[in-house]
Design an enzyme around this catalytic site. Structure first.
Site, short mmCIF file in Angstrom:
data_model
loop_
_atom_site.label_atom_id
_atom_site.label_comp_id
_atom_site.label_asym_id
_atom_site.label_seq_id
_atom_site.Cartn_x
_atom_site.Cartn_y
_atom_site.Cartn_z
N HIS A 247 -7.86 10.73 5.76
CA HIS A 247 -9.09 10.27 5.86
C HIS A 247 -10.19 10.92 6.18
O HIS A 247 -11.23 10.86 6.65
CB HIS A 247 -9.45 8.82 6.64
N GLU B 46 -11.23 1.04 -1.55
CA GLU B 46 -10.33 -0.19 -1.36
C GLU B 46 -11.03 -1.30 -0.78
O GLU B 46 -11.91 -0.97 0.04
CB GLU B 46 -9.09 0.27 -0.24
N HIS C 273 -12.48 5.63 1.78
CA HIS C 273 -12.57 6.64 2.70
C HIS C 273 -12.32 7.77 1.77
O HIS C 273 -11.44 7.67 0.69
CB HIS C 273 -11.59 6.66 3.65
N GLU D 182 -6.58 -1.37 -4.12
CA GLU D 182 -7.19 -0.08 -3.95
C GLU D 182 -6.85 1.13 -4.75
O GLU D 182 -5.68 1.02 -5.60
CB GLU D 182 -6.69 0.54 -2.40
N ASP E 223 -3.47 7.34 -2.95
CA ASP E 223 -3.45 6.28 -2.13
C ASP E 223 -4.00 4.79 -2.96
O ASP E 223 -5.19 4.94 -3.19
CB ASP E 223 -4.41 6.48 -0.97
N ASP F 23 0.71 -1.07 -0.01
CA ASP F 23 0.17 -0.18 -0.10
C ASP F 23 0.75 1.17 -0.07
O ASP F 23 1.46 1.37 0.90
CB ASP F 23 -0.73 0.05 1.30
O1 LIG Z 1 -8.03 2.29 7.67
S1 LIG Z 1 -7.97 3.92 7.65
O2 LIG Z 1 -7.39 4.39 8.87
C1 LIG Z 1 -9.55 4.27 7.40
C2 LIG Z 1 -10.39 3.96 6.61
C3 LIG Z 1 -11.63 4.53 6.67
C4 LIG Z 1 -11.72 5.45 7.44
S2 LIG Z 1 -10.24 5.44 8.28
N1 LIG Z 1 -6.79 4.08 6.67
C5 LIG Z 1 -6.36 5.47 6.42
C6 LIG Z 1 -4.98 5.50 6.72
C7 LIG Z 1 -4.58 5.69 8.11
C8 LIG Z 1 -3.36 5.62 8.39
C9 LIG Z 1 -2.22 5.43 7.36
F1 LIG Z 1 -1.05 5.76 7.64
C10 LIG Z 1 -2.79 5.44 6.04
C11 LIG Z 1 -4.09 5.68 5.88
C12 LIG Z 1 -7.29 3.34 5.35
C13 LIG Z 1 -5.94 3.20 4.63
N2 LIG Z 1 -4.94 2.85 5.08
C14 LIG Z 1 -3.88 2.38 3.99
N3 LIG Z 1 -4.57 2.78 3.11
N4 LIG Z 1 -5.77 3.39 3.32
MN LIG Z 2 -4.07 2.60 1.05
MN LIG Z 3 -6.68 3.91 1.77
#
Ligand SMILES: O=S(=O)(c1cccs1)N(Cc1ccc(F)cc1)Cc1ncn[nH]1
Ligand SMILES: [Mn+2]
Ligand SMILES: [Mn+2]
Ligand SMILES: [Mn+2]
Length: 374
Positions: free
Chosen positions: A232, A260, A224, A355, A155, A144
């Site tokens: 997000h 995603e 998101h 994603e 993303d 990712d």
């Molecule tokens: O799970 S999440 O926290 C989220 C999904 C829906 C609402 S908040 N997240 C956001 C995020 C949080 C921290 C990161 F360092 C990077 C991204 C999704 C995601 N992770 C990786 N890619 N996309």
């Molecule tokens: Mn991601």
């Molecule tokens: Mn994401």
């Protein structure tokens, strides 16, 4: 001057290839149903022309981040092999992101920690300093990658495996993500979109190690909205579930979404598991007086280099921060920094992810991160 040539590994900044600052447009989808009028609407085209010039929306920043993402991931897909350590994989990807996006901080660069999530782990794992984990033949790894240009984050993620028996699991999740992308649109209800994603995902079953599994959507994860410098969108963020829900929240014109999906042969639920590597200052962090000097100086570094972009412990190491854990945990305890621990399904289960980032423009839907790889 002679035409610039991209190096291998890719390290030549993209402005050399797009001197006029105009970057490739993503995959364009016409809106469906009662929104087809948008394609030719004078009013919507005018809105878009204004947005294209507006430094706030800067379509070009989003597209430069996406082009960086494509080049870096295409090299990663070609070169990542079992036997490599997760640390060298992450550092190679991040070096490419910084070089091509031509930044190493708030202007441009890494959008969030490089996720390298193996087997039952689905998201938010990145190696911390000293991690010796070696990628194995039988592993299924979700990569990712985050790239940002002027805070506009691309993303996008994909799954790698070297065992053909996982191919069906990858197919199921890729199809579910493409359902989410195809069905997304202005006025679409998020809860209904979750139902369509779920239908696609659950129409697959996979045979692994002689056992047949239904492919389960990981219900606590999902897509998101993404805002400038906010991965997000904080409390104003919208969430795209992977199962049907009664949420009446709708997608809106101008929304910028990460679509995603995650599939699993396990329980379809993830819990926080293992050492944390991902952190981000909250968008609306409280302004509490900090007594701990190490927390105070660490917050200065975070504000200077990351702002509200998520960062990894390794990025503090490379900035010369030492003995920062007490200060970092203090910032988390004070609600100034949010920790994002690794999210894993049960031991022994296999998870996959795909994603993309999409832009609900006034006249059309642009899948900015689409490439010929996925
Ligand atoms: O799970 S999440 O926290 C989220 C999904 C829906 C609402 S908040 N997240 C956001 C995020 C949080 C921290 C990161 F360092 C990077 C991204 C999704 C995601 N992770 C990786 N890619 N996309
Ligand atoms: Mn991601
Ligand atoms: Mn994401
Ligand atoms: Mn190469």
């Amino acid at each position: 001057p002679s035409k610039p040539v991209q190096s291998d590994p890719p390290r030549v900044g993209l402005s050399q290839f797009f001197p006029d600052g105009v970057y490739p447009v993503g995959e364009i989808h016409e809106y469906k149903d009662d929104n087809t009028w948008r394609t030719t609407s004078e009013e919507k085209r005018h809105l878009e022309k204004l947005a294209m010039e507006d430094p706030e929306t800067t379509y070009e920043s989003i597209r430069k981040a996406a082009e960086t993402h494509r080049l870096v991931r295409q090299h990663a897909r070609k070169t990542i092999r079992p036997g490599m350590t997760l640390t060298e994989i992450a550092e190679e990807i991040e070096a490419g992101v910084r070089a091509l996006s031509e930044g190493d901080g708030l202007e441009a660069g890494v959008g969030f920690p490089t996720g390298l999530n193996i087997n039952n782990c689905a998201a938010h794992f990145s190696p911390n300093a000293g991690d010796k984990t070696v990628l194995k033949m039988g592993d299924i790894m979700k990569v990712d990658i985050g790239v940002h240009v002027k805070g506009r984050i691309c993303d996008s993620a994909f799954t790698l495996s070297w065992a053909p028996e996982y191919d069906q699991l990858l197919e199921a999740v890729k199809a579910a993500t493409n359902t989410g992308i195809r069905e997304a649109g202005i006025d679409v209800r998020l809860g209904e979109l979750g139902g369509l994603i779920q239908e696609t995902m659950e129409s697959y079953e996979v045979e692994i190690g002689g056992k047949v599994y239904p492919v389960k959507p990981i219900s606590s994860l999902g897509g998101h909205t993404i805002l400038p410098y906010s991965i997000h969108g904080g409390s104003k963020g919208k969430f795209v579930p992977l199962v049907k829900t009664n949420s009446q929240m709708r997608m809106e014109e101008g929304d910028y979404f990460a679509i995603e999906t995650f599939g699993s042969t396990g329980t379809g639920r993830v819990d926080e598991h293992g050492e944390c590597s991902h952190y981000a200052k909250l968008y609306n962090a409280p302004n509490v007086p900090l007594r701990l000097t190490s927390a105070k100086s660490l917050l200065k570094t975070i504000n200077k280099h990351f702002g509200t972009l998520p960062f990894a412990r390794r990025y503090l190491d490379r900035l010369g921060e030492r003995n920062y854990l007490l200060g970092l945990n203090n910032l988390v305890a004070q609600g100034i920094v949010q920790d994002y621990p690794p999210l894993c399904d049960q031991i022994g289960s296999m998870t996959a992810q795909f994603e993309h980032t999409i832009f609900l423009r006034p006249t059309c839907k642009e899948v900015v991160s689409r490439g010929d790889d996925y």
